[in-house]
Design an enzyme around this catalytic site. Structure first.
Site, PDB file in Angstrom:
ATOM      1  N   HIS A   1      -1.722   9.241  36.432  1.00 27.91           N
ATOM      2  CA  HIS A   1      -0.830  10.055  37.168  1.00 27.91           C
ATOM      3  C   HIS A   1       0.194  10.289  36.524  1.00 27.91           C
ATOM      4  CE1 HIS A   1      -1.051  14.451  39.057  1.00 27.91           C
ATOM      5  NE2 HIS A   1      -1.416  13.841  39.748  1.00 27.91           N
TER       6      HIS A   1
ATOM      7  N   ASP B   1      -1.674  14.690  34.525  1.00 27.39           N
ATOM      8  CA  ASP B   1      -1.232  15.837  35.658  1.00 27.39           C
ATOM      9  C   ASP B   1      -3.089  16.726  36.170  1.00 27.39           C
ATOM     10  OD1 ASP B   1       1.073  15.797  36.788  1.00 27.39           O
ATOM     11  OD2 ASP B   1       2.307  17.171  35.504  1.00 27.39           O
TER      12      ASP B   1
END
Length: 428
Positions: free
Chosen positions: A400, A404
């Site tokens: 992450h 995204d």
């Protein structure tokens, strides 16, 4: 020896000091990142001196032996190498002596004055820094205390070596508790029970280190979708015999999976990346790693190179060859090097789905669950109907820091779309 390999273990020397050898003769065997490699002689000559012995763990780049070779050009090069090695060894004692004196001079007040605010703001450490820290048994907490001179507060190799030379002044320093309400890790003593004690083998230790490092480095997020595999399953069942007769290769699901994943990677190239500090490296080639279980139960990741450029026959040949090498413990260094994206077929073990750990330095890994027949509602020309379909869950774990939810979710959905839209009339 590979992108993520920082050290190797000498298994054994096949020649002794004073022995002569011919160019191409195997001098020693080295184990690196789950694969055993034979090291050939670069030229004919004599083994003058070995600097490391069997079972020694050696950082990549260190000199392990001095050779005297017959070619004049090689000899000149070797004499420089030998001189450099001797200088390195001669410098070792004064450095150690200096380290001891520095350590002795560290005052208690210096240790006691350390506070949590003295930690580095940038706690990303390169694999090289982590390797050096492991060699000297330096924890991440201690690394965070070392003054850093790199760009944007990053710790450099020279900073770490200077800290070690200074006697590691913060080795026993304890952070000052600034906030009495802050969470503290409880010092728990667990009852680990009694039973048969099994020592981890070398490969299991490397896997453990790699998994812990990955979870520490990448904030893992997992996205799930399900795919209707009926068309692919029916086509494969109808054509696997003809495929083997025509090409002499077994047609498993793996090359079909690799083909679809490579297509999706081309659609979303940012999933085919790695992280270098504050930079994202989007890879030029699409090399798909296949997490594969060895007969010992350990895990290894052979790599299908340039998967997007190969047809189904080439993919099947490549996959079958790598699988056979893995079963026979014959994978070489090139077979497990250069992966840019990894898939793990957890369905082969009967798992419905999985939450895989990212294969560093990649930024995503795809787990494929078991293909199972289920009653599903499908749309037909006459309306909605319930039919028996072959369904599978896909789960994508992604880093992450750079991937995204939109990119991760879109990518895994695209893979599922390629599975569902498989051409049932495709020619072999």
């Amino acid at each position: 020896m590979g992108e993520s390999i920082t050290e190797g273990t000498i298994i054994n020397w096949l020649i002794s000091e004073g022995d002569s050898f011919e160019e191409g003769d195997i001098l020693l065997e080295v184990a690196t990142d789950k694969v055993d490699n034979e090291v050939p002689a670069p030229a004919s000559g004599t083994l003058v001196k070995t600097l490391f012995q069997a079972k020694d763990v050696v950082p990549v780049g260190d000199v392990i032996a001095v050779l005297e070779v017959s070619e004049e050009q090689k000899l000149n090069s070797n004499s420089k190498l030998k001189s450099k090695t001797q200088n390195k060894l001669e410098k070792l004692r004064p450095v150690q002596k200096h380290s001891i004196s520095k350590k002795a001079s560290v005052s208690n007040s210096a240790l006691n004055s350390f506070s949590i605010s003295d930690s580095n703001s940038n706690t990303f450490f390169s694999p090289l820094i982590i390797s050096i820290a492991k060699e000297h048994h330096i924890s991440f907490e201690e690394l965070a205390r070392i003054p850093a001179t790199g760009n944007e507060g990053r710790l450099r190799k020279s900073d770490l070596f200077q800290y070690i030379e200074d006697g590691r002044p913060y080795k026993f320093a304890q952070p000052v508790q600034q906030d009495p309400t802050a969470y503290r890790i409880p010092q728990l003593s667990f009852d680990k029970g009694k039973g048969k004690i099994i020592e981890m083998d070398r490969m299991r230790q490397m896997i453990a280190d790699h998994m812990v490092y990955s979870k520490h480095t990448s904030p893992h997020v997992t996205a799930y979708v399900e795919a209707d595999m009926t068309n692919m399953v029916n086509w494969r069942n109808a054509n696997k015999k003809a495929f083997q007769e025509k090409y002499g290769e077994r047609l498993t699901f793996t090359p079909l999976f690799v083909e679809a994943v490579a297509k999706a990677v081309k659609d979303f190239p940012n999933i085919n990346a790695s992280v270098d500090g504050n930079h994202i490296i989007v890879k030029e080639h699409i090399n798909i790693g296949m997490a594969t279980a060895l007969p010992s139960g350990n895990l290894i990741v052979p790599v299908v190179k340039n998967a997007d450029t190969k047809d189904l026959k080439a993919l099947a040949t490549n996959v079958n060859e790598l699988a056979a090498k893995a079963r026979d413990n014959k994978l070489g260094g090139d077979d497990i090097k250069g992966s840019t994206f990894t898939i793990s077929n957890v369905g082969t073990f009967g798992s419905v789905m999985g939450t895989p750990i990212i294969n560093q330095p990649e930024v995503a890994i795809l787990a494929l669950g078991i293909i199972k027949k289920r009653p599903e509602v499908i749309e037909t020309e006459s309306g909605d109907e319930i039919a028996i379909r072959s369904m599978m869950y896909l789960s994508l774990s992604f880093d992450h820091r750079v991937v995204d939810g939109f990119l991760g979710g879109s990518f895994v959905r695209r893979v599922a779309d390629y599975f569902e839209q498989f051409d049932i009339n495709r020619d072999i």
